[in-house]
Design a protein around this motif. Sequence first.
Motif, mmCIF file in Angstrom:
data_model
loop_
_atom_site.group_PDB
_atom_site.id
_atom_site.type_symbol
_atom_site.label_atom_id
_atom_site.label_comp_id
_atom_site.label_asym_id
_atom_site.label_seq_id
_atom_site.Cartn_x
_atom_site.Cartn_y
_atom_site.Cartn_z
ATOM 1 N N ARG A 123 0.823 -1.208 0.000
ATOM 2 C CA ARG A 123 0.000 0.000 0.000
ATOM 3 C C ARG A 123 0.855 1.256 0.000
ATOM 4 N NH1 ARG A 123 -4.237 -2.182 4.371
ATOM 5 N NH2 ARG A 123 -5.647 -3.242 2.928
ATOM 6 N N SER A 124 1.913 1.260 0.803
ATOM 7 C CA SER A 124 2.701 2.486 0.862
ATOM 8 C C SER A 124 3.360 2.757 -0.480
ATOM 9 C CB SER A 124 3.732 2.419 1.997
ATOM 10 O OG SER A 124 4.701 1.471 1.698
ATOM 11 N N VAL A 125 3.757 1.678 -1.193
ATOM 12 C CA VAL A 125 4.382 1.895 -2.490
ATOM 13 C C VAL A 125 3.343 2.300 -3.534
ATOM 14 C CG1 VAL A 125 5.537 0.736 -4.404
ATOM 15 C CG2 VAL A 125 6.346 0.395 -2.084
ATOM 16 N N LEU A 126 2.253 1.560 -3.592
ATOM 17 C CA LEU A 126 1.310 1.740 -4.697
ATOM 18 C C LEU A 126 0.354 2.897 -4.493
ATOM 19 C CD1 LEU A 126 0.529 -2.006 -5.388
ATOM 20 C CD2 LEU A 126 1.845 -0.479 -6.846
ATOM 21 N N ILE A 127 -0.081 3.141 -3.254
ATOM 22 C CA ILE A 127 -1.060 4.203 -3.028
ATOM 23 C C ILE A 127 -0.378 5.518 -2.676
ATOM 24 C CG2 ILE A 127 -3.055 4.938 -1.673
ATOM 25 C CD1 ILE A 127 -3.795 2.058 -1.310
ATOM 26 N N HIS A 128 0.563 5.434 -1.691
ATOM 27 C CA HIS A 128 1.149 6.679 -1.205
ATOM 28 C C HIS A 128 2.455 7.030 -1.880
ATOM 29 C CE1 HIS A 128 -1.922 6.288 1.814
ATOM 30 N NE2 HIS A 128 -1.444 5.106 2.176
ATOM 31 N N ASN A 129 2.939 6.150 -2.771
ATOM 32 C CA ASN A 129 4.231 6.365 -3.423
ATOM 33 C C ASN A 129 5.350 6.646 -2.416
ATOM 34 O OD1 ASN A 129 3.083 5.935 -5.867
ATOM 35 N ND2 ASN A 129 2.920 8.100 -6.420
ATOM 36 N N GLU A 130 5.321 5.884 -1.344
ATOM 37 C CA GLU A 130 6.381 6.016 -0.331
ATOM 38 C C GLU A 130 7.133 4.701 -0.258
ATOM 39 O OE1 GLU A 130 4.195 6.830 3.167
ATOM 40 O OE2 GLU A 130 3.677 8.874 2.536
ATOM 41 N N TRP A 131 8.395 4.774 0.190
ATOM 42 C CA TRP A 131 9.170 3.546 0.369
ATOM 43 C C TRP A 131 8.598 2.763 1.550
ATOM 44 C CZ3 TRP A 131 12.259 2.155 -3.426
ATOM 45 C CH2 TRP A 131 12.765 3.149 -4.253
ATOM 46 N N PRO A 132 8.631 1.438 1.503
ATOM 47 C CA PRO A 132 8.133 0.670 2.656
ATOM 48 C C PRO A 132 9.031 0.841 3.873
ATOM 49 C CG PRO A 132 9.084 -0.782 0.997
ATOM 50 C CD PRO A 132 9.048 0.579 0.396
ATOM 51 N N THR A 133 8.529 0.437 5.018
ATOM 52 C CA THR A 133 9.312 0.549 6.253
ATOM 53 C C THR A 133 10.399 -0.511 6.266
ATOM 54 O OG1 THR A 133 7.166 0.997 7.221
ATOM 55 C CG2 THR A 133 9.033 0.914 8.732
ATOM 56 N N TRP A 134 11.635 -0.074 6.112
ATOM 57 C CA TRP A 134 12.725 -1.045 5.953
ATOM 58 C C TRP A 134 12.967 -1.864 7.200
ATOM 59 C CZ3 TRP A 134 13.133 -1.834 1.175
ATOM 60 C CH2 TRP A 134 13.077 -0.794 0.243
ATOM 61 N N SER A 135 12.659 -1.284 8.365
ATOM 62 C CA SER A 135 12.928 -2.018 9.614
ATOM 63 C C SER A 135 12.106 -3.312 9.668
ATOM 64 C CB SER A 135 12.629 -1.142 10.821
ATOM 65 O OG SER A 135 11.279 -0.757 10.803
ATOM 66 N N HIS A 136 10.912 -3.276 9.073
ATOM 67 C CA HIS A 136 10.113 -4.508 9.041
ATOM 68 C C HIS A 136 10.780 -5.562 8.180
ATOM 69 C CE1 HIS A 136 6.396 -1.823 9.850
ATOM 70 N NE2 HIS A 136 7.003 -2.180 10.975
ATOM 71 N N PHE A 137 11.349 -5.098 7.056
ATOM 72 C CA PHE A 137 12.054 -6.027 6.169
ATOM 73 C C PHE A 137 13.236 -6.640 6.893
ATOM 74 C CE2 PHE A 137 10.739 -5.468 1.630
ATOM 75 C CZ PHE A 137 9.534 -4.893 1.942
ATOM 76 N N ALA A 138 13.965 -5.771 7.604
ATOM 77 C CA ALA A 138 15.151 -6.233 8.320
ATOM 78 C C ALA A 138 14.772 -7.285 9.352
ATOM 79 C CB ALA A 138 15.844 -5.059 8.987
ATOM 80 N N PHE A 139 13.556 -7.164 9.859
ATOM 81 C CA PHE A 139 13.105 -8.148 10.845
ATOM 82 C C PHE A 139 12.703 -9.450 10.164
ATOM 83 C CE2 PHE A 139 9.338 -9.862 13.136
ATOM 84 C CZ PHE A 139 10.022 -10.391 14.224
ATOM 85 N N PHE A 140 12.004 -9.349 9.020
ATOM 86 C CA PHE A 140 11.425 -10.563 8.446
ATOM 87 C C PHE A 140 12.378 -11.410 7.617
ATOM 88 C CE2 PHE A 140 7.286 -8.849 9.634
ATOM 89 C CZ PHE A 140 6.796 -9.989 10.227
ATOM 90 N N PHE A 141 13.459 -10.830 7.095
ATOM 91 C CA PHE A 141 14.398 -11.680 6.370
ATOM 92 C C PHE A 141 14.997 -12.747 7.263
ATOM 93 C CE2 PHE A 141 14.338 -8.955 2.615
ATOM 94 C CZ PHE A 141 14.351 -9.953 1.648
ATOM 95 N N PRO A 142 15.539 -12.351 8.450
ATOM 96 C CA PRO A 142 16.044 -13.402 9.344
ATOM 97 C C PRO A 142 14.963 -14.376 9.792
ATOM 98 C CG PRO A 142 16.647 -11.235 10.157
ATOM 99 C CD PRO A 142 15.793 -11.015 8.978
ATOM 100 N N VAL A 143 13.754 -13.873 10.016
ATOM 101 C CA VAL A 143 12.670 -14.770 10.420
ATOM 102 C C VAL A 143 12.416 -15.793 9.321
ATOM 103 C CG1 VAL A 143 10.204 -14.906 10.940
ATOM 104 C CG2 VAL A 143 11.584 -13.118 11.969
ATOM 105 N N GLY A 144 12.430 -15.308 8.070
ATOM 106 C CA GLY A 144 12.265 -16.205 6.934
ATOM 107 C C GLY A 144 13.353 -17.264 6.902
ATOM 108 N N ILE A 145 14.585 -16.831 7.124
ATOM 109 C CA ILE A 145 15.707 -17.775 7.125
ATOM 110 C C ILE A 145 15.527 -18.803 8.229
ATOM 111 C CG2 ILE A 145 18.196 -17.998 7.487
ATOM 112 C CD1 ILE A 145 18.482 -15.222 6.227
#
Lengths: 321, 242
Positions: A277-299
């Motif tokens: 939503r932030s990318v497509l509707i608001h044209n804002e970058w997503p919250t990177w801290s969430h990404f930083a959290f979920f990559f290790p969780v994915g691993i």
Amino acid sequence: MLWLFFGLSTLGMGLLRPWAMFFRQTGNPPRSCRFFGGFDLHEKKIAFGELAEKLPTMAFLLKNPKLVSFWRYANIVVYKTYANLKSENEKTYLGCIWWIVEPIINTAVFYIVFTQILKNRQPNFTVFLYIGMVAYGYFSTAILTGANAIVLNAGIMQQIYMPKIVFVVISMCNLTWKFLFSLVVLFPLLWLAHMSISWTYLALPLILFLQFWMVLGISMVLSTIIPYFPDGRTVLNTFVSTFIWFSGVFYTIKSVPKQLQTIFYINPAAVIIEAYRSVLIHNEWPTWSHFAFFFPVGIFFWMIGWYILQKIDRKVTKINM
Amino acid sequence: MTSEPIISLKNVGLKYKLRRPVNGSKIFWALKDISLDLYKGETLGVLGSNGAGKSTLMRLLAGIIEEDKGVIQRQEDLKMILLTIGMGFENVLSGRENAILGGMLMGMHRSTIEKRLERITEFSELGEFMDQPIYTYSAGMLARLGFSVAMEVNPDVLLLDEVMGVGDVNFTEKSRDALVEKIKSDMTVILISHSAEHIKSLCTRATWIHHGVTQYTGTVDEISERYDHFMHTGEGLKPAAM
């Protein structure tokens, strides 16, 4: 009223059918299997293994048996994904049109409930809802089919050895392809709603990758449980249909009380939906801290899933699935 | 035999867990004590009556299931494939696509199958029907397609469950001949059967399994004689080890 509904839907089907035929492979001979208008898997040499055969400098790669079998399974994943998609397409009248129509119907239902009955006045609610529905739909079907991946392919597994992860990956690729297809509908919708293309679209592949990564990890773990605990399917079904209310499909998580927000952000579906939503509707970058959290969780999920799959690789075939 | 065996089983056992107890136990040892060696290029016959554990042994050798006790030594990267007809076929896909899919699942490279598609079409005598979805096929046509694909697979060791012929009389003979030719070539084959006749005509060596225990291994004539004797009189099992 009911007759009108049936009449209209039949008419709709009739109108959509040519499109289904257009996207579907057309005519004989299927030596060149056209798929989605020009996606030609028969003609294309997808195998990197073949590339290696042709380049003598890459011959050393061929000598590594692990790598050779990796390419072999990668080839199987590609072809089986294609076969499954095609098979699903051929089985229904409208074929791949359903991949778009289904989220649209779901969105329409919730749209009516939220705007007409509950008087929601949020701007761009259609787009907002559609993104939520499509992304959550991906998560829910991915988890359900991923969990069943081993059980559904028991027939093949009983006849030949195949690493069980192959089947999980196949079902994920299958879903991701459909997801991409329904994203295509989103863009006209965005332009209709006067939203612009921006540089933040560059984050889309990354979001997609995170989504794939998370869902694959989770399904790997789940797929090892279901053969031993078939009741888990019912549990998962219930879980998936209730969890939509906690994933911020119908509201943004920013409207949740501050102290509860952290709990919501533990849910990968919620984070992915918000990123889209932030990318497509608001044209804002997503919250990177969430990404930083979920990559290790994915691993982490990957490691657990991989470990158990290795453990049960030649044991799970003993039980009657 | 002077060379090293390419696969060797020593006192291998395999158990299944049952929902209901058999003889007071929920654990059933389908294989109790299996020992055998397989050498390159030979055709080993495995004889056994119904319920002897032949199919379990095949699945074990093909790597589908894992042993619970004993040792299996394999040569590295040994490709062992259980010959199956029509594995992984999808109903709405064409014969051609199913041939590719089936061949890939059985370990062939995609380009290899595509090169051999002509031969598959010719052998299966399907002609124009190769481009039709396989739900339009009759049972015989389906079997012919499956068999023709399976014939193109060339693993290091081929595992065969009975010598089968498929389709009508004409094709049954043809397929049987093709299979026999494959067995008689220098490919390593394990053939299981409950009939000593088959084993006699095709194998170079034989082993006899009864209730999950290897009884005797030796020349084809000797083993089939022992087996036949046992089947008719119920005598001649290996004395139980203490």
